[in-house]
Scaffold this active site. Structure first.
Site, PDB file in Angstrom:
ATOM      1  N   HIS A  90      -0.294  23.134 -20.380  1.00 32.23           N
ATOM      2  CA  HIS A  90       0.222  22.877 -21.731  1.00 32.23           C
ATOM      3  C   HIS A  90       0.344  24.142 -22.585  1.00 32.23           C
ATOM      4  O   HIS A  90       1.355  24.371 -23.231  1.00 32.23           O
ATOM      5  CB  HIS A  90      -0.704  21.909 -22.476  1.00 32.23           C
ATOM      6  CG  HIS A  90      -0.989  20.637 -21.739  1.00 32.23           C
ATOM      7  ND1 HIS A  90      -0.001  19.891 -21.134  1.00 32.23           N
ATOM      8  CD2 HIS A  90      -2.141  19.968 -21.514  1.00 32.23           C
ATOM      9  CE1 HIS A  90      -0.548  18.813 -20.586  1.00 32.23           C
ATOM     10  NE2 HIS A  90      -1.845  18.835 -20.784  1.00 32.23           N
ATOM     11  N   ASP A  98      -6.842  22.986 -16.516  1.00 34.35           N
ATOM     12  CA  ASP A  98      -6.504  21.713 -17.139  1.00 34.35           C
ATOM     13  C   ASP A  98      -5.570  21.886 -18.338  1.00 34.35           C
ATOM     14  O   ASP A  98      -4.665  21.084 -18.546  1.00 34.35           O
ATOM     15  CB  ASP A  98      -7.811  21.025 -17.568  1.00 34.35           C
ATOM     16  CG  ASP A  98      -7.584  19.600 -18.064  1.00 34.35           C
ATOM     17  OD1 ASP A  98      -6.834  18.862 -17.397  1.00 34.35           O
ATOM     18  OD2 ASP A  98      -8.157  19.210 -19.098  1.00 34.35           O
ATOM     19  N   LYS A 142     -13.365  21.377 -25.006  1.00 30.78           N
ATOM     20  CA  LYS A 142     -13.805  19.987 -25.179  1.00 30.78           C
ATOM     21  C   LYS A 142     -15.105  19.990 -25.975  1.00 30.78           C
ATOM     22  O   LYS A 142     -15.831  20.979 -25.978  1.00 30.78           O
ATOM     23  CB  LYS A 142     -14.026  19.332 -23.816  1.00 30.78           C
ATOM     24  CG  LYS A 142     -12.717  19.103 -23.055  1.00 30.78           C
ATOM     25  CD  LYS A 142     -12.878  18.051 -21.980  1.00 30.78           C
ATOM     26  CE  LYS A 142     -11.625  17.878 -21.158  1.00 30.78           C
ATOM     27  NZ  LYS A 142     -10.558  17.140 -21.858  1.00 30.78           N
ATOM     28  N   GLU A 157     -10.725  19.656 -28.728  1.00 29.28           N
ATOM     29  CA  GLU A 157     -10.936  18.214 -28.583  1.00 29.28           C
ATOM     30  C   GLU A 157     -12.379  17.886 -28.927  1.00 29.28           C
ATOM     31  O   GLU A 157     -13.268  18.694 -28.669  1.00 29.28           O
ATOM     32  CB  GLU A 157     -10.687  17.786 -27.137  1.00 29.28           C
ATOM     33  CG  GLU A 157      -9.273  17.996 -26.667  1.00 29.28           C
ATOM     34  CD  GLU A 157      -9.122  17.515 -25.227  1.00 29.28           C
ATOM     35  OE1 GLU A 157      -8.982  16.299 -25.040  1.00 29.28           O
ATOM     36  OE2 GLU A 157      -9.178  18.346 -24.312  1.00 29.28           O
ATOM     37  N   LYS A 189       0.965  16.311 -14.114  1.00 33.24           N
ATOM     38  CA  LYS A 189       0.112  17.416 -13.695  1.00 33.24           C
ATOM     39  C   LYS A 189      -1.211  16.899 -13.132  1.00 33.24           C
ATOM     40  O   LYS A 189      -1.567  15.779 -13.461  1.00 33.24           O
ATOM     41  CB  LYS A 189      -0.105  18.391 -14.852  1.00 33.24           C
ATOM     42  CG  LYS A 189      -1.066  17.863 -15.940  1.00 33.24           C
ATOM     43  CD  LYS A 189      -1.304  18.900 -16.974  1.00 33.24           C
ATOM     44  CE  LYS A 189      -2.724  19.334 -17.045  1.00 33.24           C
ATOM     45  NZ  LYS A 189      -3.710  18.355 -17.481  1.00 33.24           N
ATOM     46  N   LYS A 220     -11.125  17.704 -33.771  1.00 32.64           N
ATOM     47  CA  LYS A 220      -9.944  17.655 -32.903  1.00 32.64           C
ATOM     48  C   LYS A 220      -8.770  18.257 -33.654  1.00 32.64           C
ATOM     49  O   LYS A 220      -8.474  17.860 -34.783  1.00 32.64           O
ATOM     50  CB  LYS A 220      -9.622  16.189 -32.561  1.00 32.64           C
ATOM     51  CG  LYS A 220      -8.363  16.009 -31.730  1.00 32.64           C
ATOM     52  CD  LYS A 220      -8.138  14.524 -31.403  1.00 32.64           C
ATOM     53  CE  LYS A 220      -6.764  14.277 -30.803  1.00 32.64           C
ATOM     54  NZ  LYS A 220      -6.660  14.592 -29.392  1.00 32.64           N
ATOM     55  N   ASP A 245       0.853  -1.177   0.000  1.00 36.85           N
ATOM     56  CA  ASP A 245       0.000   0.000   0.000  1.00 36.85           C
ATOM     57  C   ASP A 245       0.902   1.244   0.000  1.00 36.85           C
ATOM     58  O   ASP A 245       1.873   1.306   0.768  1.00 36.85           O
ATOM     59  CB  ASP A 245      -0.819  -0.100   1.311  1.00 36.85           C
ATOM     60  CG  ASP A 245      -1.765   1.051   1.498  1.00 36.85           C
ATOM     61  OD1 ASP A 245      -1.570   2.084   0.843  1.00 36.85           O
ATOM     62  OD2 ASP A 245      -2.692   0.898   2.313  1.00 36.85           O
ATOM     63  N   LYS A 290       5.501  16.370 -27.679  1.00 35.80           N
ATOM     64  CA  LYS A 290       4.959  16.186 -29.027  1.00 35.80           C
ATOM     65  C   LYS A 290       5.974  16.705 -30.041  1.00 35.80           C
ATOM     66  O   LYS A 290       6.602  17.743 -29.833  1.00 35.80           O
ATOM     67  CB  LYS A 290       3.618  16.915 -29.175  1.00 35.80           C
ATOM     68  CG  LYS A 290       2.508  16.254 -28.327  1.00 35.80           C
ATOM     69  CD  LYS A 290       1.180  16.897 -28.587  1.00 35.80           C
ATOM     70  CE  LYS A 290       0.135  16.478 -27.566  1.00 35.80           C
ATOM     71  NZ  LYS A 290      -0.583  15.260 -27.867  1.00 35.80           N
TER      72      LYS A 290
END
Ligand code: BG6
Length: 498
Positions: free
Chosen positions: A248, A243, A348, A224, A156, A353, A96, A190
């Site tokens: 990013h 987010d 989103k 997205e 993150k 995309k 654990d 990327k």
């Protein structure tokens, strides 16, 4: 995938310890990346992959790994000898994460492995556990580098505001030195993001144009088609600003805007990125409405499928005001960029995309061909991150025939078309960790400063009770037209090539 004929630094044998090895990130990204890295020599063949697993027998764990591979790297399962080789690298340490004895067992297990005691500790676990894990590693003497390097990798979010980010950094740094900590931002792994640096600093024709004299504005975007999926519990407290933008997109902005570093080393690059962050004009509370946009998806149709509204997703409060689309217009107060808007946006459940960095140049100062045709469009250089990576340059050219009418000429340079040489971001970044290269990872000061920059926006949005809505599967966000109305070409919606 990286091929073996590339000039790549070889990593030393390393014990790759994964906390959260039965979780989604391990299954989707880490394990498939490690398999490919082993095959092409990016991970030394004497390395081990150690999974810390709770409440499961080794047999159950191996079956889980196998199932994950079947889904995300079926080629390994299809090739029995490759699968067996991979299996031979796996070691399970039961326990654990909340129990100090687990880390003692891990230390014993590492001590039994012959050879160098290098270790990479990958935390594929919720951030709330980072403190517990680093504390456990510390007590077991596993942060100590006297017998080999020890590197900690975290995902993150690095905090959810300035205060919590500082607390987290303090906690991590009380055990590991800053150069042992690798804060992963998978966007920096990327290919197109790295190519942006090569384009900028390996071509002399870019530099004279890369400033306020020629650039009208910059748009950095991620659209997205996916919704919040199964992550609503996290996303409800996060929203698109935290987010995507704070992490990013701001990281990409620093790479676009930074000065040439004196050398391509982690600290030289990160020092330049920090200078950009420090030059970002802070947004005053009364300006938030002018410089930002936020909205939330309503139900709609995405890629031919009916999808529900954000507020109807599982674990989302029906009166949630969390934004699933967010945009911020930043200004960088320095000599190079004074007055040039940097528009960062992310959403989103958009129509398609696409992630891009677009440098929009100014219009030609005078239209010589005006009597024959519409005015030439402003040029744009677009770094396309996904779905297909590459670079696009939009120029004006003469239409064929007895005319001086002009039309847009689109020059596309795709990456490694169909050769399979585009590496996955996780392969690139894990290899960087194994070779000790922190260039593409965020440093503590960058993380804190980017939180400091977005904090006024977070404060302004904290107690709101409603948010604009957009129909899923559309670009129907009128506030974006307003935000970009003074930019040449307005809101740049990425084009999708079929
Ligand atoms: C993650 C975000 O960091 O990046 C997700 O938490 C988002 O919400 C994802 O979907 C996008 O990554 P990519 O590589 O699919 O564009």
């Amino acid at each position: 995938m990286v091929t073996t004929n590339q000039n790549i630094e070889t990593a030393e044998p390393t014990n790759i310890v994964i906390f959260g090895v039965t979780g989604d990130l391990s299954k989707r990204k880490l394990m498939p990346a490690l398999v490919r890295m082993l095959c092409c020599g990016l991970v030394h063949t004497d390395s081990k992959i150690i999974g810390v697993v709770n409440n499961r027998t080794e047999e159950v764990w191996i079956n889980l790994v196998r199932e994950g591979m079947q889904e995300f790297s079926p080629e390994i399962i299809a090739d029995e000898s490759r699968w067996k080789k991979f299996l031979a690298r796996l070691i399970m340490v039961p326990g654990d994460l909340g129990d100090d004895a687990t880390y003692q067992r891990l230390a014993e297990s590492l001590a039994e492995i012959n050879g160098k005691k290098n270790a990479m500790f990958y935390c594929a676990i919720p951030p709330a556990w980072y403190g517990k894990v680093t504390g456990g590693l510390d007590k077991a003497g596993l942060a100590d580098e006297s017998e080999g390097y020890r590197r900690l990798v975290i995902e993150k979010p690095f905090g959810h505001n300035l205060e919590s980010a500082k607390r987290l950094n303090k906690e991590l740094q009380s055990v590991f030195k800053e150069d042992q900590i690798y804060r992963i931002d998978h966007y920096l792994g990327k290919e197109s993001v790295q190519n942006l640096l090569v384009y900028r600093f390996a071509n002399s024709i870019m530099e004279p144009l890369w400033n306020r004299n020629y650039v009208d504005h910059v748009q950095i975007s991620t659209a997205e088609t996916l919704g919040v999926e199964y992550r609503a519990k996290y996303y409800e407290k996060s929203g698109a600003l935290r987010d995507m933008i704070q992490s990013h997109l701001m990281q990409m902005m620093t790479l676009v805007a930074m000065e040439p570093p004196v050398e391509f080393t982690a600290d030289a690059v990160r020092d330049e990125k920090m200078k950009v962050l420090r030059a970002i004009r802070s947004i005053k509370p009364e300006e938030i409405k002018i410089h930002t946009v936020s909205a939330q998806y309503a139900s709609g149709t995405v890629e031919g499928e009916e999808v529900k509204a954000y507020v109807s997703e599982e674990f989302v409060s029906p009166d949630s005001a969390t934004e699933t689309f967010s945009a911020v217009r930043f200004y960088i107060d320095n000599w190079r960029w004074q007055g040039v808007p940097f528009i960062l946006w992310s959403g989103k459940r958009m129509k398609s995309k696409a992630s891009e960095v677009m440098i929009r140049f100014r219009k030609p100062p005078f239209n010589l061909f005006d009597s024959h045709a519409s005015a030439p469009a402003a040029n744009a250089l677009v770094f396309r991150l996904q779905p297909e990576g590459g670079v696009v340059l939009r120029l004006n050219a003469k239409k064929p025939g007895l005319t001086t009418d002009n039309e847009e000429m689109v020059m596309r340079a795709p990456y490694a078309d169909d050769t399979g040489e585009v590496a996955d971001a996780y392969e690139i970044l894990m290899h960087d960790v194994l070779t000790g290269d922190g260039t593409l990872f965020s440093r503590a000061d960058e993380v804190e400063t980017s939180w400091e920059i977005v904090e006024p926006i977070l404060d302004a949005w904290k107690n709101r009770v409603s948010v604009e809505r957009y129909r899923a599967g559309t670009w129907d966000i009128p506030a974006m037209e307003e935000l970009t109305k003074d930019c040449v070409g307005g809101w740049h919606i990425p084009t999708v090539r079929k």
